[in-house]
Design a protein around this motif. Structure first.
Motif, PDB file in Angstrom:
ATOM      1  N   PRO A 250       1.902 -17.064  -7.361  1.00  0.00           N
ATOM      2  CA  PRO A 250       1.138 -18.126  -6.698  1.00  0.00           C
ATOM      3  C   PRO A 250       0.086 -17.544  -5.751  1.00  0.00           C
ATOM      4  N   ALA A 251      -0.974 -18.304  -5.523  1.00  0.00           N
ATOM      5  CA  ALA A 251      -2.068 -17.840  -4.669  1.00  0.00           C
ATOM      6  C   ALA A 251      -1.580 -17.491  -3.264  1.00  0.00           C
ATOM      7  N   ALA A 252      -0.630 -18.275  -2.750  1.00  0.00           N
ATOM      8  CA  ALA A 252      -0.118 -18.008  -1.403  1.00  0.00           C
ATOM      9  C   ALA A 252       0.558 -16.643  -1.327  1.00  0.00           C
ATOM     10  N   VAL A 253       1.292 -16.296  -2.360  1.00  0.00           N
ATOM     11  CA  VAL A 253       1.955 -14.988  -2.405  1.00  0.00           C
ATOM     12  C   VAL A 253       0.914 -13.879  -2.519  1.00  0.00           C
ATOM     13  N   LYS A 254      -0.107 -14.103  -3.316  1.00  0.00           N
ATOM     14  CA  LYS A 254      -1.173 -13.104  -3.463  1.00  0.00           C
ATOM     15  C   LYS A 254      -1.879 -12.861  -2.124  1.00  0.00           C
ATOM     16  N   ARG A 255      -2.111 -13.939  -1.389  1.00  0.00           N
ATOM     17  CA  ARG A 255      -2.768 -13.775  -0.087  1.00  0.00           C
ATOM     18  C   ARG A 255      -1.906 -12.949   0.865  1.00  0.00           C
ATOM     19  N   GLU A 256      -0.613 -13.217   0.855  1.00  0.00           N
ATOM     20  CA  GLU A 256       0.297 -12.484   1.733  1.00  0.00           C
ATOM     21  C   GLU A 256       0.350 -11.008   1.344  1.00  0.00           C
ATOM     22  N   GLN A 257       0.478 -10.730   0.061  1.00  0.00           N
ATOM     23  CA  GLN A 257       0.560  -9.339  -0.385  1.00  0.00           C
ATOM     24  C   GLN A 257      -0.783  -8.618  -0.230  1.00  0.00           C
ATOM     25  N   LYS A 258      -1.862  -9.364  -0.318  1.00  0.00           N
ATOM     26  CA  LYS A 258      -3.188  -8.792  -0.074  1.00  0.00           C
ATOM     27  C   LYS A 258      -3.248  -8.192   1.322  1.00  0.00           C
ATOM     28  N   GLN A 259      -2.794  -8.934   2.308  1.00  0.00           N
ATOM     29  CA  GLN A 259      -2.811  -8.429   3.680  1.00  0.00           C
ATOM     30  C   GLN A 259      -1.894  -7.216   3.832  1.00  0.00           C
ATOM     31  N   GLN A 260      -0.773  -7.212   3.106  1.00  0.00           N
ATOM     32  CA  GLN A 260       0.139  -6.077   3.165  1.00  0.00           C
ATOM     33  C   GLN A 260      -0.509  -4.828   2.571  1.00  0.00           C
ATOM     34  N   HIS A 261      -1.251  -4.984   1.495  1.00  0.00           N
ATOM     35  CA  HIS A 261      -1.936  -3.842   0.880  1.00  0.00           C
ATOM     36  C   HIS A 261      -2.946  -3.226   1.848  1.00  0.00           C
ATOM     37  N   PHE A 262      -3.660  -4.072   2.591  1.00  0.00           N
ATOM     38  CA  PHE A 262      -4.625  -3.540   3.552  1.00  0.00           C
ATOM     39  C   PHE A 262      -3.908  -2.874   4.733  1.00  0.00           C
ATOM     40  N   ALA A 263      -2.761  -3.409   5.129  1.00  0.00           N
ATOM     41  CA  ALA A 263      -1.968  -2.758   6.175  1.00  0.00           C
ATOM     42  C   ALA A 263      -1.457  -1.405   5.682  1.00  0.00           C
ATOM     43  N   ASP A 264      -1.037  -1.337   4.424  1.00  0.00           N
ATOM     44  CA  ASP A 264      -0.575  -0.074   3.841  1.00  0.00           C
ATOM     45  C   ASP A 264      -1.719   0.935   3.781  1.00  0.00           C
ATOM     46  N   LEU A 265      -2.927   0.447   3.504  1.00  0.00           N
ATOM     47  CA  LEU A 265      -4.104   1.334   3.468  1.00  0.00           C
ATOM     48  C   LEU A 265      -4.329   1.984   4.825  1.00  0.00           C
ATOM     49  N   LYS A 266      -4.225   1.215   5.884  1.00  0.00           N
ATOM     50  CA  LYS A 266      -4.433   1.770   7.220  1.00  0.00           C
ATOM     51  C   LYS A 266      -3.362   2.812   7.555  1.00  0.00           C
ATOM     52  N   GLN A 267      -2.140   2.555   7.121  1.00  0.00           N
ATOM     53  CA  GLN A 267      -1.066   3.527   7.346  1.00  0.00           C
ATOM     54  C   GLN A 267      -1.325   4.802   6.541  1.00  0.00           C
ATOM     55  N   ALA A 268      -1.756   4.657   5.306  1.00  0.00           N
ATOM     56  CA  ALA A 268      -2.060   5.822   4.472  1.00  0.00           C
ATOM     57  C   ALA A 268      -3.198   6.631   5.076  1.00  0.00           C
ATOM     58  N   TYR A 269      -4.157   5.946   5.696  1.00  0.00           N
ATOM     59  CA  TYR A 269      -5.261   6.654   6.340  1.00  0.00           C
ATOM     60  C   TYR A 269      -4.767   7.456   7.536  1.00  0.00           C
ATOM     61  N   ARG A 270      -3.859   6.885   8.303  1.00  0.00           N
ATOM     62  CA  ARG A 270      -3.305   7.622   9.445  1.00  0.00           C
ATOM     63  C   ARG A 270      -2.605   8.897   8.972  1.00  0.00           C
ATOM     64  N   GLN A 271      -1.913   8.813   7.863  1.00  0.00           N
ATOM     65  CA  GLN A 271      -1.255  10.002   7.311  1.00  0.00           C
ATOM     66  C   GLN A 271      -2.279  11.022   6.808  1.00  0.00           C
TER      67      GLN A 271
END
Length: 347
Positions: A250-271
């Motif tokens: 569902p679109a709502a789930v995609k929106r939630e996971q979208k934000q998680q992917h960007f949060a994961d990107l920031k963590q990967a950048y810190r590493q």
């Protein structure tokens, strides 16, 4: 005057009020730059020219000759004139994607064909257009550009926006824009930008090597390697998002996971920064509120760079053979071109 008359004739033949307004703004913006340009030789001799500007222009004129003699880039009157336009960027580009897609929207223009961005000579107009697209539900990003190319239709001047403090960056902008004049394919922005970025990198490296500046070569190689690793991280996130958006969730789930992917990107950048011993050259970029449009811009410029690098290796560094193959690829359809480029580098 000839240039402006030609542009005006083109504009008055265009249909649609919004199209006409946009092109008139473009004509006015380009004309404003042309009205300020002076021969580089005159600016260099002018006692009122700041020494830093004079030295940068001398260096760029020498690099301009190198671009013709060694990089085999066009020999014309582009970048033989200089204009100080009194701002940080030459143009501002609007990039947009649907909320749940990594595919950028495209706009089609005279001369340039279809692009993954829409350019403005005034930042406030770019921001206003981006806001309009946001209200329609798009992810947007407004990116300032140091230069733009008229693709050989007109003679492009050097701008104050191109006189970056870092020498490699200054040379890179020059070689990048000349590469667009060398080979440009309508309606394939990723191919065009990948080619120009690669020529830019190859040109800067060869320039430093020709001058015997081996420490600068090593530093530049490190810069290019870091940039490739950083952009690789962004492209990995983009691929994850593409799979997410293509799923049946569902679109709502995609929106939630979208934000998680960007949060994961920031963590990967810190590493990644830890691996670089704290190098923070991309901190400012990462501190933006990131969305699909940011990743779409990176993909346009970076997705095919490695393939061009491998293609030149295939021809043992022979630029003449390399350009001939790129010109052959230019005659294919976009899908044929992409497949052929992949096949070439995998042979």
């Amino acid at each position: 005057m000839r240039t402006l008359l030609l542009l005006f004739v083109i504009v008055i033949t265009l249909p649609g009020c919004s199209t006409l307004t946009y092109y008139l703004d473009a004509v006015n913006g380009h004309a404003g730059i042309l009205n300020q340009q002076r021969p580089v030789s005159e600016v260099i001799k002018d006692p009122g020219t700041r020494d830093a500007v004079r030295q940068a222009l001398i260096q760029l004129q020498q690099a301009r000759r190198f671009a013709v003699d060694v990089l085999l880039l066009p020999d014309n009157d582009s970048y033989r004139y200089y204009a100080d336009i009194g701002r940080e960027y030459a143009v501002w580009n609007v990039i947009a994607t649907p909320e749940l897609s990594v595919k950028p929207r495209q706009w089609c223009f005279l001369f340039a064909g279809c692009l993954n961005y829409r350019g403005y000579f005034a930042e406030y107009k770019a921001q206003a257009y981006a806001q309009q697209l946001q209200q329609q539900g798009d992810d947007t990003h407004v990116a300032g550009a140091r230069a733009y190319s008229t693709l050989g239709w007109f003679d492009d001047p050097l701008l104050n926006t191109m006189l970056l403090k870092n020498e490699a960056s200054r040379l890179g902008v020059l070689f990048h824009e000349l590469a667009h004049q060398k080979i440009y394919i309508e309606d394939d922005p990723a191919f065009n930008e990948g080619f120009a970025v690669f020529v830019q990198q190859e040109g800067v490296r060869r320039r430093f090597e020709a001058q015997g500046r081996h420490e600068e070569v090593d530093r530049y190689r490190q810069t290019v390697a870091r940039r490739a690793r950083f952009h690789g991280l962004l492209l990995e996130t983009r691929e994850k998002l593409a799979r997410l958006y293509a799923s049946q969730q569902p679109a709502a789930v995609k929106r939630e996971q979208k934000q998680q992917h960007f949060a994961d990107l920031k963590q990967a950048y810190r590493q990644l920064k830890q691996q670089w011993n704290g190098y923070d050259g991309y901190d400012e970029w990462m501190q933006q509120p990131l969305n699909n449009a940011h990743l779409a811009l990176i993909a346009t410029y970076r997705e095919q760079v490695d393939r061009f690098e491998k293609l030149l290796d295939h021809y043992n560094g022979d630029l003449t053979a390399f350009y001939a193959e790129v010109e052959r690829l230019a005659k294919l359809s976009p899908e044929q071109r992409k497949t052929a480029l992949i096949n070439n580098v995998d042979e």
